[in-house]
Design a protein around this motif. Structure first.
Motif, PDB file in Angstrom:
ATOM      1  N   MET A 133     107.806   0.739   8.783  1.00  0.00           N
ATOM      2  CA  MET A 133     108.548   1.710   9.590  1.00  0.00           C
ATOM      3  C   MET A 133     109.242   2.750   8.713  1.00  0.00           C
ATOM      4  SD  MET A 133     107.832   0.768  12.541  1.00  0.00           S
ATOM      5  CE  MET A 133     107.267  -0.664  13.407  1.00  0.00           C
ATOM      6  N   GLU A 134     109.591   2.360   7.494  1.00  0.00           N
ATOM      7  CA  GLU A 134     110.204   3.296   6.549  1.00  0.00           C
ATOM      8  C   GLU A 134     109.167   4.141   5.821  1.00  0.00           C
ATOM      9  OE1 GLU A 134     112.357   0.894   3.835  1.00  0.00           O
ATOM     10  OE2 GLU A 134     113.894   0.347   5.289  1.00  0.00           O
ATOM     11  N   ARG A 135     107.909   3.813   6.017  1.00  0.00           N
ATOM     12  CA  ARG A 135     106.795   4.486   5.338  1.00  0.00           C
ATOM     13  C   ARG A 135     106.819   4.250   3.832  1.00  0.00           C
ATOM     14  NH1 ARG A 135     104.358   5.714   9.739  1.00  0.00           N
ATOM     15  NH2 ARG A 135     105.062   7.432  11.024  1.00  0.00           N
ATOM     16  N   ASN A 136     107.409   3.144   3.438  1.00  0.00           N
ATOM     17  CA  ASN A 136     107.530   2.818   2.027  1.00  0.00           C
ATOM     18  C   ASN A 136     107.063   1.387   1.825  1.00  0.00           C
ATOM     19  OD1 ASN A 136     108.195   2.665  -0.636  1.00  0.00           O
ATOM     20  ND2 ASN A 136     110.382   2.464  -0.302  1.00  0.00           N
ATOM     21  N   THR A 137     105.766   1.174   1.876  1.00  0.00           N
ATOM     22  CA  THR A 137     105.243  -0.179   1.793  1.00  0.00           C
ATOM     23  C   THR A 137     104.485  -0.385   0.484  1.00  0.00           C
ATOM     24  OG1 THR A 137     104.947  -0.086   4.167  1.00  0.00           O
ATOM     25  CG2 THR A 137     103.912  -1.911   3.028  1.00  0.00           C
ATOM     26  N   PRO A 138     105.114  -1.081  -0.460  1.00  0.00           N
ATOM     27  CA  PRO A 138     104.358  -1.421  -1.669  1.00  0.00           C
ATOM     28  C   PRO A 138     103.345  -2.516  -1.354  1.00  0.00           C
ATOM     29  CG  PRO A 138     106.566  -2.340  -1.761  1.00  0.00           C
ATOM     30  CD  PRO A 138     106.484  -1.497  -0.518  1.00  0.00           C
ATOM     31  N   HIS A 139     102.204  -2.434  -1.961  1.00  0.00           N
ATOM     32  CA  HIS A 139     101.139  -3.396  -1.680  1.00  0.00           C
ATOM     33  C   HIS A 139     101.480  -4.803  -2.173  1.00  0.00           C
ATOM     34  CE1 HIS A 139      98.479  -0.462   0.026  1.00  0.00           C
ATOM     35  NE2 HIS A 139      98.737   0.343  -0.985  1.00  0.00           N
ATOM     36  N   LEU A 140     102.453  -4.917  -3.068  1.00  0.00           N
ATOM     37  CA  LEU A 140     102.862  -6.233  -3.551  1.00  0.00           C
ATOM     38  C   LEU A 140     103.401  -7.097  -2.412  1.00  0.00           C
ATOM     39  CD1 LEU A 140     103.313  -8.139  -5.938  1.00  0.00           C
ATOM     40  CD2 LEU A 140     105.564  -7.085  -6.235  1.00  0.00           C
ATOM     41  N   VAL A 141     104.095  -6.478  -1.460  1.00  0.00           N
ATOM     42  CA  VAL A 141     104.618  -7.222  -0.311  1.00  0.00           C
ATOM     43  C   VAL A 141     103.468  -7.822   0.489  1.00  0.00           C
ATOM     44  CG1 VAL A 141     105.900  -7.027   1.857  1.00  0.00           C
ATOM     45  CG2 VAL A 141     106.720  -5.856  -0.174  1.00  0.00           C
ATOM     46  N   TYR A 142     102.391  -7.073   0.669  1.00  0.00           N
ATOM     47  CA  TYR A 142     101.229  -7.577   1.401  1.00  0.00           C
ATOM     48  C   TYR A 142     100.590  -8.761   0.675  1.00  0.00           C
ATOM     49  CZ  TYR A 142     101.384  -3.331   4.241  1.00  0.00           C
ATOM     50  OH  TYR A 142     101.760  -2.324   5.084  1.00  0.00           O
ATOM     51  N   TRP A 143     100.489  -8.668  -0.652  1.00  0.00           N
ATOM     52  CA  TRP A 143      99.890  -9.752  -1.421  1.00  0.00           C
ATOM     53  C   TRP A 143     100.736 -11.010  -1.346  1.00  0.00           C
ATOM     54  CZ3 TRP A 143      95.129 -10.134  -2.970  1.00  0.00           C
ATOM     55  CH2 TRP A 143      94.385  -8.973  -3.147  1.00  0.00           C
ATOM     56  N   ILE A 144     102.049 -10.846  -1.479  1.00  0.00           N
ATOM     57  CA  ILE A 144     102.944 -12.006  -1.381  1.00  0.00           C
ATOM     58  C   ILE A 144     102.854 -12.619   0.008  1.00  0.00           C
ATOM     59  CG2 ILE A 144     105.359 -12.749  -1.427  1.00  0.00           C
ATOM     60  CD1 ILE A 144     105.816 -10.596  -3.593  1.00  0.00           C
ATOM     61  N   LEU A 145     102.856 -11.779   1.034  1.00  0.00           N
ATOM     62  CA  LEU A 145     102.730 -12.262   2.412  1.00  0.00           C
ATOM     63  C   LEU A 145     101.430 -13.045   2.587  1.00  0.00           C
ATOM     64  CD1 LEU A 145     103.496 -12.406   5.427  1.00  0.00           C
ATOM     65  CD2 LEU A 145     102.473 -10.143   5.691  1.00  0.00           C
ATOM     66  N   GLY A 146     100.333 -12.517   2.070  1.00  0.00           N
ATOM     67  CA  GLY A 146      99.045 -13.190   2.195  1.00  0.00           C
ATOM     68  C   GLY A 146      99.021 -14.543   1.508  1.00  0.00           C
ATOM     69  N   VAL A 147      99.580 -14.614   0.307  1.00  0.00           N
ATOM     70  CA  VAL A 147      99.587 -15.880  -0.439  1.00  0.00           C
ATOM     71  C   VAL A 147     100.464 -16.916   0.263  1.00  0.00           C
ATOM     72  CG1 VAL A 147     100.354 -16.960  -2.601  1.00  0.00           C
ATOM     73  CG2 VAL A 147      99.036 -14.838  -2.666  1.00  0.00           C
ATOM     74  N   VAL A 148     101.647 -16.509   0.699  1.00  0.00           N
ATOM     75  CA  VAL A 148     102.549 -17.453   1.372  1.00  0.00           C
ATOM     76  C   VAL A 148     101.946 -17.906   2.697  1.00  0.00           C
ATOM     77  CG1 VAL A 148     104.829 -17.705   2.454  1.00  0.00           C
ATOM     78  CG2 VAL A 148     104.622 -16.602   0.231  1.00  0.00           C
ATOM     79  N   ALA A 149     101.363 -16.985   3.451  1.00  0.00           N
ATOM     80  CA  ALA A 149     100.760 -17.348   4.742  1.00  0.00           C
ATOM     81  C   ALA A 149      99.579 -18.300   4.543  1.00  0.00           C
ATOM     82  CB  ALA A 149     100.319 -16.097   5.491  1.00  0.00           C
ATOM     83  N   LEU A 150      98.724 -18.022   3.576  1.00  0.00           N
ATOM     84  CA  LEU A 150      97.581 -18.905   3.331  1.00  0.00           C
ATOM     85  C   LEU A 150      98.023 -20.286   2.851  1.00  0.00           C
ATOM     86  CD1 LEU A 150      94.978 -16.484   1.707  1.00  0.00           C
ATOM     87  CD2 LEU A 150      94.890 -17.556   3.962  1.00  0.00           C
ATOM     88  N   THR A 151      99.055 -20.331   2.029  1.00  0.00           N
ATOM     89  CA  THR A 151      99.585 -21.613   1.582  1.00  0.00           C
ATOM     90  C   THR A 151     100.140 -22.402   2.760  1.00  0.00           C
ATOM     91  OG1 THR A 151     100.163 -20.619  -0.540  1.00  0.00           O
ATOM     92  CG2 THR A 151     101.191 -22.735  -0.017  1.00  0.00           C
ATOM     93  N   THR A 152     100.857 -21.720   3.642  1.00  0.00           N
ATOM     94  CA  THR A 152     101.415 -22.381   4.824  1.00  0.00           C
ATOM     95  C   THR A 152     100.313 -22.900   5.733  1.00  0.00           C
ATOM     96  OG1 THR A 152     103.301 -20.877   4.717  1.00  0.00           O
ATOM     97  CG2 THR A 152     102.982 -22.076   6.773  1.00  0.00           C
ATOM     98  N   ILE A 153      99.297 -22.092   5.945  1.00  0.00           N
ATOM     99  CA  ILE A 153      98.186 -22.506   6.808  1.00  0.00           C
ATOM    100  C   ILE A 153      97.431 -23.676   6.185  1.00  0.00           C
ATOM    101  CG2 ILE A 153      95.961 -21.760   7.748  1.00  0.00           C
ATOM    102  CD1 ILE A 153      97.281 -18.958   8.109  1.00  0.00           C
ATOM    103  N   ALA A 154      97.191 -23.617   4.877  1.00  0.00           N
ATOM    104  CA  ALA A 154      96.493 -24.721   4.209  1.00  0.00           C
ATOM    105  C   ALA A 154      97.292 -26.013   4.291  1.00  0.00           C
ATOM    106  CB  ALA A 154      96.224 -24.363   2.748  1.00  0.00           C
ATOM    107  N   LEU A 155      98.585 -25.919   4.100  1.00  0.00           N
ATOM    108  CA  LEU A 155      99.429 -27.100   4.214  1.00  0.00           C
ATOM    109  C   LEU A 155      99.431 -27.640   5.647  1.00  0.00           C
ATOM    110  CD1 LEU A 155     101.318 -29.024   2.753  1.00  0.00           C
ATOM    111  CD2 LEU A 155     103.175 -27.440   3.241  1.00  0.00           C
ATOM    112  N   GLY A 156      99.467 -26.729   6.613  1.00  0.00           N
ATOM    113  CA  GLY A 156      99.405 -27.150   8.018  1.00  0.00           C
ATOM    114  C   GLY A 156      98.101 -27.830   8.354  1.00  0.00           C
ATOM    115  N   LEU A 157      96.996 -27.303   7.847  1.00  0.00           N
ATOM    116  CA  LEU A 157      95.691 -27.949   8.102  1.00  0.00           C
ATOM    117  C   LEU A 157      95.618 -29.315   7.427  1.00  0.00           C
ATOM    118  CD1 LEU A 157      93.274 -24.889   7.792  1.00  0.00           C
ATOM    119  CD2 LEU A 157      93.920 -26.140   9.863  1.00  0.00           C
TER     120      LEU A 157
END
Length: 113
Positions: free
Chosen positions: A84-108
């Motif tokens: 929304m601020e138009r200031n999105t570093p791609h590092l945030v997306y990578w961290i989000l992806g890694v944490v989400a995949l780790t959470t999903i893998a642990l859940g499975l």
């Protein structure tokens, strides 16, 4: 039933987050954010029910998944806020992806026990 609901909510949430973060219109991104927040509620409720039922089997893994799930929600909110601020570093997306995949893998992993 609860496991299926939790699993499908993660899939829907993933689609909503990717859809919202790739939109160029701020109005459309906000609509996806609202839908994602509704998915959070369903996911949190089903996660609490599953945690109560399985905590005695693997308390450490359940606690870790809970923390990773809350972290994933926080990173999604941060990503939408930065968008929304138009200031999105791609590092945030990578961290989000890694944490989400780790959470999903642990859940499975917990779901297979």
């Amino acid at each position: 039933m609860w496991l299926g609901l939790h699993f499908w909510t993660w899939i829907v949430l993933t689609i909503l987050v990717v859809g919202g973060l790739t939109r160029h219109s701020e109005k459309r991104a906000t609509q996806f954010l609202i839908l994602a927040r509704i998915a959070y509620l369903v996911m949190i409720i089903s996660g609490v029910v599953l945690s109560i039922r399985t905590f005695s089997h693997a308390p450490l893994l359940i606690s870790l998944k809970f923390l990773l799930g809350i972290g994933t929600i926080a990173l999604i909110e941060i990503s939408f806020g930065r968008k929304m601020e138009r200031n999105t570093p791609h590092l945030v997306y990578w961290i989000l992806g890694v944490v989400a995949l780790t959470t999903i893998a642990l859940g499975l992993t917990l779901g297979l026990h």
